[in-house]
Design a protein around this motif. Structure first.
Motif, PDB file in Angstrom:
ATOM      1  N   VAL A  91       0.845  -1.191   0.000  1.00 34.44           N
ATOM      2  CA  VAL A  91       0.000   0.000   0.000  1.00 34.44           C
ATOM      3  C   VAL A  91       0.878   1.238   0.000  1.00 34.44           C
ATOM      4  O   VAL A  91       1.836   1.333   0.765  1.00 34.44           O
ATOM      5  N   LYS A  92       0.519   2.187  -0.873  1.00 33.58           N
ATOM      6  CA  LYS A  92       1.196   3.480  -0.850  1.00 33.58           C
ATOM      7  C   LYS A  92       0.204   4.478  -0.262  1.00 33.58           C
ATOM      8  O   LYS A  92      -0.895   4.669  -0.791  1.00 33.58           O
ATOM      9  N   ALA A  93       0.578   5.041   0.886  1.00 37.40           N
ATOM     10  CA  ALA A  93      -0.268   6.028   1.560  1.00 37.40           C
ATOM     11  C   ALA A  93       0.610   7.205   1.958  1.00 37.40           C
ATOM     12  O   ALA A  93       1.643   7.023   2.595  1.00 37.40           O
ATOM     13  N   ASN A  94       0.215   8.404   1.548  1.00 36.89           N
ATOM     14  CA  ASN A  94       0.996   9.618   1.831  1.00 36.89           C
ATOM     15  C   ASN A  94       2.448   9.476   1.355  1.00 36.89           C
ATOM     16  O   ASN A  94       3.364   9.958   2.002  1.00 36.89           O
ATOM     17  N   GLY A  95       2.664   8.761   0.275  1.00 40.24           N
ATOM     18  CA  GLY A  95       4.012   8.586  -0.273  1.00 40.24           C
ATOM     19  C   GLY A  95       4.838   7.539   0.457  1.00 40.24           C
ATOM     20  O   GLY A  95       6.002   7.328   0.133  1.00 40.24           O
ATOM     21  N   ILE A  96       4.245   6.870   1.449  1.00 36.58           N
ATOM     22  CA  ILE A  96       4.952   5.850   2.227  1.00 36.58           C
ATOM     23  C   ILE A  96       4.489   4.474   1.752  1.00 36.58           C
ATOM     24  O   ILE A  96       3.289   4.241   1.590  1.00 36.58           O
ATOM     25  N   TYR A  97       5.440   3.573   1.527  1.00 35.38           N
ATOM     26  CA  TYR A  97       5.088   2.212   1.121  1.00 35.38           C
ATOM     27  C   TYR A  97       4.975   1.321   2.356  1.00 35.38           C
ATOM     28  O   TYR A  97       5.902   1.242   3.163  1.00 35.38           O
ATOM     29  N   ALA A 103       5.227  -7.559  11.373  1.00 29.70           N
ATOM     30  CA  ALA A 103       6.059  -6.436  11.796  1.00 29.70           C
ATOM     31  C   ALA A 103       7.525  -6.820  11.641  1.00 29.70           C
ATOM     32  O   ALA A 103       8.017  -7.715  12.313  1.00 29.70           O
ATOM     33  N   LEU A 104       8.198  -6.150  10.712  1.00 29.21           N
ATOM     34  CA  LEU A 104       9.617  -6.385  10.451  1.00 29.21           C
ATOM     35  C   LEU A 104      10.312  -5.038  10.250  1.00 29.21           C
ATOM     36  O   LEU A 104       9.641  -4.029  10.021  1.00 29.21           O
ATOM     37  N   PRO A 105      11.646  -5.028  10.290  1.00 32.40           N
ATOM     38  CA  PRO A 105      12.360  -3.751  10.112  1.00 32.40           C
ATOM     39  C   PRO A 105      12.116  -3.123   8.736  1.00 32.40           C
ATOM     40  O   PRO A 105      11.799  -3.820   7.772  1.00 32.40           O
ATOM     41  N   LYS A 106      12.285  -1.818   8.696  1.00 28.10           N
ATOM     42  CA  LYS A 106      12.170  -1.079   7.440  1.00 28.10           C
ATOM     43  C   LYS A 106      13.297  -1.530   6.512  1.00 28.10           C
ATOM     44  O   LYS A 106      14.426  -1.748   6.956  1.00 28.10           O
ATOM     45  N   GLY A 111      15.890   1.883  -3.905  1.00 26.02           N
ATOM     46  CA  GLY A 111      15.959   3.249  -3.397  1.00 26.02           C
ATOM     47  C   GLY A 111      14.701   3.734  -2.703  1.00 26.02           C
ATOM     48  O   GLY A 111      14.576   4.909  -2.365  1.00 26.02           O
ATOM     49  N   ILE A 112      13.758   2.821  -2.482  1.00 26.01           N
ATOM     50  CA  ILE A 112      12.495   3.195  -1.838  1.00 26.01           C
ATOM     51  C   ILE A 112      12.383   2.471  -0.499  1.00 26.01           C
ATOM     52  O   ILE A 112      12.607   1.268  -0.416  1.00 26.01           O
ATOM     53  N   ASN A 113      12.046   3.230   0.546  1.00 33.36           N
ATOM     54  CA  ASN A 113      11.868   2.640   1.875  1.00 33.36           C
ATOM     55  C   ASN A 113      10.519   1.945   1.960  1.00 33.36           C
ATOM     56  O   ASN A 113       9.503   2.506   1.529  1.00 33.36           O
ATOM     57  N   ILE A 114      10.528   0.754   2.542  1.00 35.05           N
ATOM     58  CA  ILE A 114       9.310  -0.018   2.737  1.00 35.05           C
ATOM     59  C   ILE A 114       9.204  -0.371   4.211  1.00 35.05           C
ATOM     60  O   ILE A 114      10.174  -0.798   4.826  1.00 35.05           O
ATOM     61  N   ILE A 115       8.005  -0.206   4.755  1.00 33.33           N
ATOM     62  CA  ILE A 115       7.749  -0.563   6.145  1.00 33.33           C
ATOM     63  C   ILE A 115       6.806  -1.764   6.144  1.00 33.33           C
ATOM     64  O   ILE A 115       5.716  -1.693   5.563  1.00 33.33           O
ATOM     65  N   ALA A 116       7.238  -2.844   6.776  1.00 33.37           N
ATOM     66  CA  ALA A 116       6.374  -4.020   6.914  1.00 33.37           C
ATOM     67  C   ALA A 116       5.618  -3.890   8.221  1.00 33.37           C
ATOM     68  O   ALA A 116       6.215  -3.624   9.259  1.00 33.37           O
TER      69      ALA A 116
END
Length: 149
Positions: A91-97, A103-106, A111-116
């Motif tokens: 999901v891309k929300a407010n430019g954040i993936y 729950a895992l580390p970013k 070149g794009i940060n992803i947050i699980a």
């Protein structure tokens, strides 16, 4: 390989690496306790053995947690693209993936940060079952779901 598949593969590798590390640490502790048992006696030996046993229990607990994370990741089909947000959605929300999985580390892919995040987390819970264009607020921050993969 799609961007989402690369992210999924990266997280699978990260979890597998953690599993390997914990297994290696447990084996090393087991070997140390065997070696210590051969050459020691008395209260000092019993204390050292007890400490090693406690440490081994901690590592086994952490290993079980990581194995549970791998089980969740293994169930995700990274080729699935749903209209609504489900486990495995990128999901891309407010430019954040955000990768809804566990729950895992970013991480950084291309070149794009992803947050699980876990679907049980406050943010994950808000996202689940919604579609592109969905807006919501958490901690006075407004979010807009821009894209779902």
């Amino acid at each position: 390989m799609t961007f989402k598949q690369k992210i999924h593969t990266h997280y699978l590798q990260l979890v597998q690496d953690r599993i390997d590390v914990f297994k290696d640490m447990i084996v090393a502790l087991t070997e140390d306790s065997k070696n210590d048992a051969k050459g020691s006696a008395g209260d000092k030996h019993e204390t050292a053995l007890s400490m090693m046993h406690i440490e081994q229990e901690k590592l086994n607990r952490k290993l079980r947690e990581v194995l549970d994370q791998k089980t969740v990741l293994d169930k995700i089909d990274a080729t699935t693209i749903a209209e609504t947000i489900i486990v495995g959605s990128l999901v891309k929300a407010n430019g954040i993936y955000l990768y809804l999985s566990v729950a895992l580390p970013k991480i950084n892919v291309e070149g794009i940060n992803i947050i699980a995040l876990s679907p049980q987390s406050p943010l994950g819970n808000k996202l689940m079952g919604n579609q592109e264009g969905f807006t919501f607020e958490i901690n006075s921050t407004k979010y807009l779901v821009e894209n779902i993969e």
